[in-house]
Design an enzyme around this catalytic site. Structure first.
Site, PDB file in Angstrom:
ATOM      1  N   GLU A  81     -14.690  -7.579  -4.721  1.00  8.77           N
ATOM      2  CA  GLU A  81     -15.983  -7.966  -5.279  1.00  8.77           C
ATOM      3  C   GLU A  81     -15.884  -9.076  -6.321  1.00  8.77           C
ATOM      4  O   GLU A  81     -16.906  -9.614  -6.753  1.00  8.77           O
ATOM      5  CB  GLU A  81     -16.667  -6.739  -5.894  1.00  8.77           C
ATOM      6  CG  GLU A  81     -17.123  -5.723  -4.842  1.00  8.77           C
ATOM      7  CD  GLU A  81     -17.675  -4.449  -5.447  1.00  8.77           C
ATOM      8  OE1 GLU A  81     -17.479  -4.231  -6.659  1.00  8.77           O
ATOM      9  OE2 GLU A  81     -18.305  -3.680  -4.715  1.00  8.77           O
ATOM     10  N   GLU A 112       2.164   6.331   1.689  1.00  7.22           N
ATOM     11  CA  GLU A 112       2.353   6.259   0.234  1.00  7.22           C
ATOM     12  C   GLU A 112       3.805   6.500  -0.165  1.00  7.22           C
ATOM     13  O   GLU A 112       4.211   6.178  -1.279  1.00  7.22           O
ATOM     14  CB  GLU A 112       1.438   7.252  -0.473  1.00  7.22           C
ATOM     15  CG  GLU A 112       1.794   8.710  -0.303  1.00  7.22           C
ATOM     16  CD  GLU A 112       0.906   9.602  -1.152  1.00  7.22           C
ATOM     17  OE1 GLU A 112       1.463  10.503  -1.771  1.00  7.22           O
ATOM     18  OE2 GLU A 112      -0.313   9.398  -1.199  1.00  7.22           O
TER      19      GLU A 112
END
Length: 294
Positions: A81, A112
């Site tokens: 953003e 992960e």
């Protein structure tokens, strides 16, 4: 062995009852509110992290967002953003998510723990860069490995975690502890922990923009109007700050090529686009100072 706080059972967990979804909803809402409140305890380090991020942008460095799972989604959303909101160039941003950003509904799980590709992914990290590493547990192998690699390159590491004393916070130059209560659904850190992470990430990037002068009186003045929605918003920003009518603001934006800061100077003071850009360059892009130089 005492479980980390993010894995403990919430004392109100029994309120989640399929026979009373209103009570369950109330408990979940209160859990989110309590999680959000802990961000207040980290304001000093959040501000410090925002300054480090601003320095990275000033020095043409790169902001690296690193995380796994739901923390990775929070980090990625913040990074993605920054272009539309504050015109941070894509070249100044990198997203490193364990297993890669999902393209469908399935989230990579075991990724992960996989750190093999990190050395290559972070191979170009330099001292002026900042790494924003996020992990609810504070012990995610992928995130810890990234923080260690970044520090060997001299980069600044901002560590965001929800467990005190966790390895990520111990390794970070700027540790941000978000000591959220245990989750109403035990271990589901996409909830309370994720809420606090999103708030902290949004604060870091927003404060970075304030430090860089991309926010003026609460308005996004580094916005570049490249679609109809943003153009409408930009016209309102120019009109409001320059104290002109929307038509004058629109004309100034057209002359400025959609860049809000120079458009404000053009509309408010009648300067040319070249003069507006020169004044902003001389004032490091700080609009309030540029406006004072009539």
């Amino acid at each position: 062995m005492t479980l980390p706080q993010t894995e403990q059972l919430h004392p109100n967990a029994a309120l989640l009852n399929r026979g009373d979804l209103i009570t369950s909803a109330r408990a979940l809402a209160e859990g989110q509110i309590a999680a959000a409140a802990v961000v207040r305890d980290a304001l000093g380090n959040i501000a410090q992290g925002a300054k480090a991020m601003a320095n990275t942008i000033r020095e043409d460095g790169v902001l690296h967002y690193v995380a796994a799972g739901s923390s990775g989604l929070m980090a990625a959303a913040d990074a993605q953003e920054l272009g539309g909101t504050f015109s941070i160039p894509p070249a100044r941003l990198r997203i490193h998510m364990a297993g890669g950003l999902p393209t469908g509904a399935e989230m990579p799980g075991g990724a992960e723990d996989a750190t093999d590709g990190l050395l290559k992914a972070l191979g170009q990290v330099q001292g002026m860069d900042t790494i924003i590493a996020v992990s609810a547990s504070g012990s995610t192998p992928y995130t810890i490995a990234a923080a260690n690699i970044a520090q060997t390159c001299g980069a600044t590491v901002i560590g965001i975690a929800n467990n005190a004393g966790s390895p990520l916070l111990e390794a970070a130059d700027i540790p941000i502890l978000l000591a959220t209560p245990p989750e109403l659904i035990s271990g589901s850190t996409r909830m309370g922990a994720g809420t606090a992470q999103k708030i902290a990430l949004n604060m870091l990037s927003s404060l970075m923009a304030v430090e860089l002068g991309h926010v003026h009186e609460g308005m996004m003045v580094n916005l570049r109007a490249d679609n109809d929605k943003l153009r409408g918003r930009a016209i309102g920003i120019v009109a409001g700050i320059a104290e002109v009518d929307p038509d004058t603001a629109k004309h100034a934006l057209d002359i400025a090529g959609g860049d809000v800061k120079p458009a404000i100077l053009i509309a408010a003071q009648g300067v040319s686009p070249e003069q507006a850009h020169a004044r902003l360059q001389a004032t490091n892009g700080i609009l309030s100072i540029a406006l004072a130089q009539e």
